[in-house]
Design an enzyme around this catalytic site. Structure first.
Site, PDB file in Angstrom:
ATOM      1  N   GLY A  36       0.806  -1.215   0.000  1.00 54.02           N
ATOM      2  CA  GLY A  36       0.000   0.000   0.000  1.00 54.02           C
ATOM      3  C   GLY A  36       0.839   1.264   0.000  1.00 54.02           C
ATOM      4  N   HIS A  39       2.758   4.633  -4.926  1.00 55.99           N
ATOM      5  CA  HIS A  39       3.321   5.765  -5.679  1.00 55.99           C
ATOM      6  C   HIS A  39       3.487   5.333  -7.133  1.00 55.99           C
ATOM      7  CE1 HIS A  39       7.061   3.576  -5.468  1.00 55.99           C
ATOM      8  NE2 HIS A  39       7.014   3.580  -4.140  1.00 55.99           N
ATOM      9  N   HIS A  42       4.703   1.825  -8.004  1.00 56.26           N
ATOM     10  CA  HIS A  42       3.716   0.728  -7.944  1.00 56.26           C
ATOM     11  C   HIS A  42       2.796   0.769  -9.169  1.00 56.26           C
ATOM     12  CE1 HIS A  42       4.421   1.482  -3.508  1.00 56.26           C
ATOM     13  NE2 HIS A  42       4.624   0.185  -3.576  1.00 56.26           N
ATOM     14  N   MET A 216      11.995   5.988  -7.177  1.00 56.57           N
ATOM     15  CA  MET A 216      10.789   6.203  -6.368  1.00 56.57           C
ATOM     16  C   MET A 216      10.697   5.192  -5.230  1.00 56.57           C
ATOM     17  SD  MET A 216       7.773   7.604  -8.558  1.00 56.57           S
ATOM     18  CE  MET A 216       8.032   8.945  -9.690  1.00 56.57           C
TER      19      MET A 216
END
Ligand code: PAF
Length: 312
Positions: A36, A39, A42, A216
């Site tokens: 979860g 960003h 994902h 990221m």
């Protein structure tokens, strides 16, 4: 066209039922496992899985089994509603968000309070369905889990391998996508799938970087602007090492020193900087086959990882 609303499934039996219905319709299932707080990295995995499967499930589960007591499980960031909105905005959306409340409860407790405790060096989030009966089975990929991140996070990969095994057993995907930013994790899952004969294709998806080159990560938000600036030294020095290798520098010690020096001079603290074989993840002395340059470094209180494949 209105964004597709995913089915939100928490119950593992319902999840299984959905998967078997899809299979009976001849559809292939793609899975992206996540914890979860999604960003763009994902989201890129979701875009990738769409290229390989007819229907898509994303799991959102913060796995207690991969946290050690010093890593704060109870403050791990979450934003479930925001995550669902982001998934709905992906072209093609997702079909299911699998959001189990408890998949792995090491040791077992009989309370329902959502706080972290510690059993045998594993953080345990006490929030269980089946009171009193905990889990005690671990999946380990013995050699691949030892080096790189495994040195400073010795229980991390068994927690990952175990929960991913459970996700695979419940969702029964045909394809699963993992980010190459977590290079060691990706290789461990690939090896586990091969060793245990899961009939699943495991795909590694390219690292997504911000425009300044920083890979990221959910942790980037915890960097101060100054720390973030310093952290750019990771990608810059890896690019420098890659171009030195392309220009004929094959000596891994020399290449490592370039990176260690650049990151340290920028104000980072190196956890490791290793050039390893892409398959075995064993350190190499000179570049003779495809390698990956893996780095973990601290900037303030934030530990970042990054890597660069060098395929000469
Ligand atoms: O990469 C992650 O977010 C996690 O390690 C994973 C693969 C979802 C297992 O908990």
């Amino acid at each position: 066209m209105a964004a597709k609303q995913p089915l939100i499934i928490s119950d593992k039996n319902q999840m299984r039922k959905w998967s078997s219905t899809m299979k009976s319709q001849g559809k292939t299932i793609g899975l992206v496992p996540t914890m979860g707080f999604l960003h763009e990295g994902h989201i890129s995995l979701v875009r990738e899985v769409h290229r390989h499967a007819d229907v898509v499930a994303v799991s959102i589960y913060v796995n207690p089994g991969q946290f050690s007591p010093s890593e704060d499980l109870s403050t791990y960031p979450s934003d479930f509603d925001g995550d669902v909105r982001k998934l709905m905005a992906v072209p093609g959306g997702v079909d299911v968000v699998f959001h189990p409340h408890n998949l792995y409860n090491y040791g077992g407790t009989d309370t329902n309070k959502k706080s972290a405790s510690v059993i045998n060096n594993v953080a345990v989030l006490s929030c269980i369905e089946q009171k009193g009966i905990g889990h005690e089975t671990w999946v380990r990929v013995e050699n691949l889990e030892k080096g790189l991140c495994g040195k400073s996070r010795p229980i991390f990969f068994r927690g990952v391998a175990t929960v991913v095994t459970k996700l695979f057993n419940i969702v029964e995907p045909d394809v699963a996508v993992f980010g190459k930013k977590d290079y060691q994790q990706w290789r461990i899952i690939q090896r586990m799938v091969r060793d245990l004969d899961f009939s699943i294709e495991v795909i590694g998806s390219a690292i997504i970087r911000d425009s300044d080159g920083l890979a990221m990560s959910s942790r980037n938000v915890r960097l101060s602007p100054e720390e973030r600036e310093k952290a750019l030294s990771i990608n810059k020095s890896l690019l420098g090492a890659k171009s030195a290798a392309a220009n004929g520098q094959m000596d891994c010690n020399k290449l490592r020193n370039l990176v260690i020096q650049a990151i340290t001079e920028a104000g980072g603290r190196i956890d490791y900087a290793e050039i390893v074989d892409q398959q075995s993840l064993e350190a190499v002395e000179s570049i003779e086959a495809p390698v990956v340059f893996c780095v973990a470094a601290w900037f303030g209180k934030v530990r970042l990882i990054d890597n660069m494949e060098i395929d000469l």
